[in-house]
Design a protein around this motif. Structure first.
Motif, mmCIF file in Angstrom:
data_model
loop_
_atom_site.group_PDB
_atom_site.id
_atom_site.type_symbol
_atom_site.label_atom_id
_atom_site.label_comp_id
_atom_site.label_asym_id
_atom_site.label_seq_id
_atom_site.Cartn_x
_atom_site.Cartn_y
_atom_site.Cartn_z
ATOM 1 N N ALA A 95 16.360 47.533 22.563
ATOM 2 C CA ALA A 95 17.821 47.606 22.713
ATOM 3 C C ALA A 95 18.214 48.038 24.118
ATOM 4 C CB ALA A 95 18.402 48.567 21.669
ATOM 5 N N VAL A 96 17.529 49.042 24.657
ATOM 6 C CA VAL A 96 17.857 49.529 25.999
ATOM 7 C C VAL A 96 17.513 48.483 27.052
ATOM 8 C CG1 VAL A 96 17.277 51.251 27.748
ATOM 9 C CG2 VAL A 96 17.699 51.968 25.395
ATOM 10 N N LEU A 97 16.349 47.839 26.918
ATOM 11 C CA LEU A 97 15.975 46.806 27.887
ATOM 12 C C LEU A 97 16.981 45.658 27.881
ATOM 13 C CD1 LEU A 97 14.079 45.548 29.947
ATOM 14 C CD2 LEU A 97 12.792 44.553 28.048
ATOM 15 N N ARG A 98 17.400 45.206 26.692
ATOM 16 C CA ARG A 98 18.370 44.108 26.615
ATOM 17 C C ARG A 98 19.708 44.513 27.238
ATOM 18 N NH1 ARG A 98 17.798 39.954 22.517
ATOM 19 N NH2 ARG A 98 19.953 40.281 21.872
ATOM 20 N N PHE A 99 20.111 45.777 27.054
ATOM 21 C CA PHE A 99 21.349 46.244 27.672
ATOM 22 C C PHE A 99 21.229 46.255 29.196
ATOM 23 C CE2 PHE A 99 23.521 50.079 29.403
ATOM 24 C CZ PHE A 99 24.796 49.550 29.422
ATOM 25 N N ILE A 100 20.103 46.776 29.723
ATOM 26 C CA ILE A 100 19.918 46.813 31.174
ATOM 27 C C ILE A 100 19.828 45.394 31.729
ATOM 28 C CG2 ILE A 100 18.364 47.549 33.019
ATOM 29 C CD1 ILE A 100 17.637 49.967 31.380
ATOM 30 N N VAL B 288 28.089 30.467 21.937
ATOM 31 C CA VAL B 288 28.092 31.830 22.453
ATOM 32 C C VAL B 288 27.337 31.883 23.772
ATOM 33 C CG1 VAL B 288 27.492 34.223 21.966
ATOM 34 C CG2 VAL B 288 28.196 32.717 20.092
ATOM 35 N N MET B 289 27.971 32.432 24.806
ATOM 36 C CA MET B 289 27.348 32.573 26.117
ATOM 37 C C MET B 289 26.373 33.746 26.125
ATOM 38 S SD MET B 289 28.602 30.020 27.585
ATOM 39 C CE MET B 289 29.992 28.889 27.561
ATOM 40 N N LEU B 290 25.549 33.803 27.173
ATOM 41 C CA LEU B 290 24.436 34.746 27.221
ATOM 42 C C LEU B 290 24.880 36.199 27.148
ATOM 43 C CD1 LEU B 290 21.398 35.195 27.529
ATOM 44 C CD2 LEU B 290 21.700 35.080 30.014
ATOM 45 N N LEU B 291 25.804 36.625 28.018
ATOM 46 C CA LEU B 291 26.224 38.024 28.022
ATOM 47 C C LEU B 291 26.938 38.399 26.730
ATOM 48 C CD1 LEU B 291 27.536 38.898 31.609
ATOM 49 C CD2 LEU B 291 25.628 39.906 30.371
ATOM 50 N N THR B 292 27.691 37.482 26.185
ATOM 51 C CA THR B 292 28.390 37.741 24.923
ATOM 52 C C THR B 292 27.389 37.923 23.789
ATOM 53 O OG1 THR B 292 30.262 36.419 25.680
ATOM 54 C CG2 THR B 292 30.109 36.858 23.315
ATOM 55 N N VAL C 238 28.475 29.776 14.374
ATOM 56 C CA VAL C 238 28.395 29.964 15.821
ATOM 57 C C VAL C 238 27.054 29.456 16.348
ATOM 58 C CG1 VAL C 238 29.961 31.930 15.856
ATOM 59 C CG2 VAL C 238 27.507 32.319 15.589
ATOM 60 N N LYS C 239 27.060 28.969 17.594
ATOM 61 C CA LYS C 239 25.851 28.423 18.203
ATOM 62 C C LYS C 239 25.320 29.425 19.217
ATOM 63 C CE LYS C 239 27.859 23.817 17.733
ATOM 64 N NZ LYS C 239 28.390 22.631 18.465
ATOM 65 N N TRP C 240 24.181 29.992 18.898
ATOM 66 C CA TRP C 240 23.615 31.056 19.742
ATOM 67 C C TRP C 240 22.097 30.957 19.721
ATOM 68 C CZ3 TRP C 240 23.289 34.243 23.494
ATOM 69 C CH2 TRP C 240 22.467 35.369 23.457
ATOM 70 N N ASN C 241 21.495 30.949 20.886
ATOM 71 C CA ASN C 241 20.042 30.896 21.019
ATOM 72 C C ASN C 241 19.588 32.141 21.768
ATOM 73 O OD1 ASN C 241 17.375 30.038 21.004
ATOM 74 N ND2 ASN C 241 17.621 28.749 22.811
ATOM 75 N N ASP C 242 19.103 33.126 21.031
ATOM 76 C CA ASP C 242 18.711 34.402 21.631
ATOM 77 C C ASP C 242 17.427 34.235 22.432
ATOM 78 O OD1 ASP C 242 17.520 37.172 21.839
ATOM 79 O OD2 ASP C 242 19.384 37.649 20.813
ATOM 80 N N PRO C 243 17.396 34.681 23.694
ATOM 81 C CA PRO C 243 16.206 34.475 24.526
ATOM 82 C C PRO C 243 15.024 35.342 24.150
ATOM 83 C CG PRO C 243 17.841 35.775 25.713
ATOM 84 C CD PRO C 243 18.497 35.321 24.442
ATOM 85 N N HIS C 244 15.210 36.357 23.298
ATOM 86 C CA HIS C 244 14.130 37.291 22.986
ATOM 87 C C HIS C 244 13.692 37.250 21.526
ATOM 88 C CE1 HIS C 244 16.512 39.425 26.320
ATOM 89 N NE2 HIS C 244 15.525 38.743 26.874
ATOM 90 N N ALA D 45 16.387 35.336 33.325
ATOM 91 C CA ALA D 45 16.728 33.946 33.005
ATOM 92 C C ALA D 45 18.230 33.794 32.856
ATOM 93 C CB ALA D 45 16.020 33.502 31.723
ATOM 94 N N PRO D 46 18.988 34.018 33.934
ATOM 95 C CA PRO D 46 20.455 33.885 33.839
ATOM 96 C C PRO D 46 20.869 32.426 33.656
ATOM 97 C CG PRO D 46 19.798 34.214 36.114
ATOM 98 C CD PRO D 46 18.544 34.364 35.292
ATOM 99 N N THR D 47 22.022 32.227 33.083
ATOM 100 C CA THR D 47 22.575 30.890 32.895
ATOM 101 C C THR D 47 23.805 30.723 33.791
ATOM 102 O OG1 THR D 47 23.911 31.689 31.037
ATOM 103 C CG2 THR D 47 21.758 30.729 30.525
ATOM 104 N N GLU D 48 24.248 29.481 33.964
ATOM 105 C CA GLU D 48 25.414 29.228 34.818
ATOM 106 C C GLU D 48 26.677 29.846 34.229
ATOM 107 O OE1 GLU D 48 25.923 25.150 35.759
ATOM 108 O OE2 GLU D 48 23.928 24.917 36.649
ATOM 109 N N GLU D 49 26.841 29.730 32.909
ATOM 110 C CA GLU D 49 27.988 30.322 32.220
ATOM 111 C C GLU D 49 27.509 31.555 31.466
ATOM 112 O OE1 GLU D 49 31.115 29.432 32.415
ATOM 113 O OE2 GLU D 49 30.764 27.674 33.678
ATOM 114 N N LEU D 50 27.736 32.736 32.031
ATOM 115 C CA LEU D 50 27.223 33.970 31.427
ATOM 116 C C LEU D 50 28.117 34.500 30.316
ATOM 117 C CD1 LEU D 50 25.908 35.895 34.562
ATOM 118 C CD2 LEU D 50 24.555 35.025 32.647
ATOM 119 N N GLY D 51 29.403 34.222 30.360
ATOM 120 C CA GLY D 51 30.310 34.747 29.353
ATOM 121 C C GLY D 51 30.768 36.158 29.679
#
Length: 452
Positions: free
Chosen positions: A47-52, A208-212, A257-263, A186-192
């Protein structure tokens, strides 16, 4: 009371010499080249790593300064955070970190920490009482950061997080914070939009965008100011002013909702892999399958291990809203030239274990199920790094290596279960000692090879 999580000493880190300390987040980012996150609970590590990581994406998007493997994290990021630290106040009259005003439903604040029992969950050795025992501000932060990642069903109308029933998470885990962020970068162009900027509300069929997705919490939360009386925190044990209750309401996540979690660990059919509850021979729920093998096989098949390194795997299992188990593995992956048949065996290894657990052994007076004693030795036999290497050996030698590794543990178990000096006892011990899982073979691929 003012408590800004960027400046307060809440982040636990470990130095290279093994000394653990609690420092502020900004201090951790400034010293990221020599620090690593070190929490007692694997849920907090993820949780902390994903937040950072989400915080780093946000800094990167607003400063246009990228991360580098050879340096500490950019000073421009820290300057950006200092300029915008109003979004990270845990208490106060203005914007509060990932909190919503005007909520009415009151719950004990210990609902934020899975290990601390609340409501009708059993006390066992954690003797706490709702609204009588509380959490310090640092543990409240950990509870908030867990919400997007490990939220379970919380009763009628209160659903899981954006990933559904908490799946198994997998991230690259290196020797320091900056290297770990770089490995997972692994940032994306549209972060949200991150959840600390505004209250997020997802809509049907929304992409759903990455930051969201990384920060969206399935609960709306509001924390009252801590009671000034100093007492012991029910989670970490520190003596501080504590929070005893919170306002907690559902934040609905549409199914579409369409969301692909990277982890999140994925199967080859793109399903989230979870730590499932399996039945004992008595049909009681106890065994927790930890099927990380499918994901590792998929990583190797897709060539994602080219950079090699350590992979931290964290699994969480619950029964409805009851927390049952959390576990972690650190798996070292190298560049391996692996045959497709061997990857198939790795992918199906949990199926091989399950086949063994379902097996029955007969003696004169009762039926002995394999489940209890095979399960007891799984954590010893399934050493993550060495087991992957055994499963990826050439197919002709694989069975002997895997069975030999299990056999030394099963022999000890067999001597305990069937200790009689009789023919039946000897045969029983032999049967138990030979009950190791057998690697699966892809029949279709084998037939195809024979026809070539």
């Amino acid at each position: 009371m003012m408590y800004n999580l960027l400046e307060q000493p809440w982040l636990s880190v470990i130095y290279h010499n093994g000394v653990t300390a609690r420092i502020s987040l900004i201090e951790a980012l400034r010293n990221a080249h020599r620090l690593q996150i070190a929490y007692p609970n694997p849920m907090d590590r993820i949780a902390v790593l994903r937040f950072i990581l989400a915080l780093s994406y946000w800094c990167h998007a607003n400063t246009q300064v990228d991360i580098s493997i050879t340096e500490s994290l950019p000073t421009e990021w820290c300057s950006w955070l200092v300029e915008n630290q109003k979004y990270f106040d845990l208490f106060g009259t203005e914007t509060r970190f990932m909190q919503s005003m005007g909520l009415k439903r009151v719950r004990p604040v210990t609902d934020l920490i899975h290990e601390v029992p609340s409501s009708t969950n059993h006390w066992h050795f954690r003797h706490v009482t709702d609204y009588i025992d509380g959490l310090c501000p640092s543990c409240c932060i950990l509870g908030i950061l867990r919400l997007p990642v490990f939220t379970t069903i919380g009763g009628r109308g209160f659903g899981n997080g954006i990933n559904g029933c908490p799946p198994i998470y997998s991230v690259w885990w290196e020797s320091c914070l900056s290297s770990t962020l770089y490995a997972n970068w692994a940032p994306t162009e549209e972060l949200g939009i991150p959840a600390w900027l505004m209250e997020l509300d997802l809509r049907r069929n929304e992409e759903v965008m990455l930051l969201t997705g990384l920060t969206f919490a399935p609960r709306k939360l509001y924390l009252p100011d801590p009671n000034p009386t100093v007492k012991q925190c029910a989670n970490c044990g520190s003596n501080e002013a504590l929070v005893y209750y919170c306002h907690l309401e559902n934040n609905q996540i549409p199914d579409s909702v369409k969301w692909n979690d990277p982890h999140v660990m994925k199967s080859n059919k793109d399903f989230n892999i979870k730590s499932n509850i399996g039945p004992l021979a008595s049909e009681k729920k106890a065994f927790l399958t930890r099927d990380w093998y499918r994901h590792m096989a998929l990583l190797m098949q897709n060539g994602s291990t080219i950079k090699s390194g350590n992979r931290l795997v964290v699994g969480f299992t619950s029964d409805q809203n009851n927390y049952l188990d959390v576990w972690e593995l650190t798996i070292k992956l190298d560049e391996l030239d692996t045959e497709e048949l061997d990857l198939y065996a790795l992918e199906r290894w949990q199926d091989s274990i399950n086949d063994t657990l379902k097996k029955k052994y007969n003696d004169r007076r009762n039926k002995c199920y394999a489940f209890p004693f095979v399960h007891d030795i799984i954590t010893y036999a399934e050493d993550s790094t060495s087991q992957i290497r055994r499963l990826l050996r050439p197919t002709m030698n694989k069975s002997n290596e895997v069975r030999g590794h299990y056999k030394k543990h099963l022999r000890t178990v067999g001597q305990s279960i069937t200790a009689k000096h009789t023919v039946a006892g000897i045969l029983g011990r032999m049967e138990i000692s030979s009950s190791s899982p057998i690697p699966k073979k892809d029949k279709q691929k084998t037939v195809g090879q024979e026809n070539q």
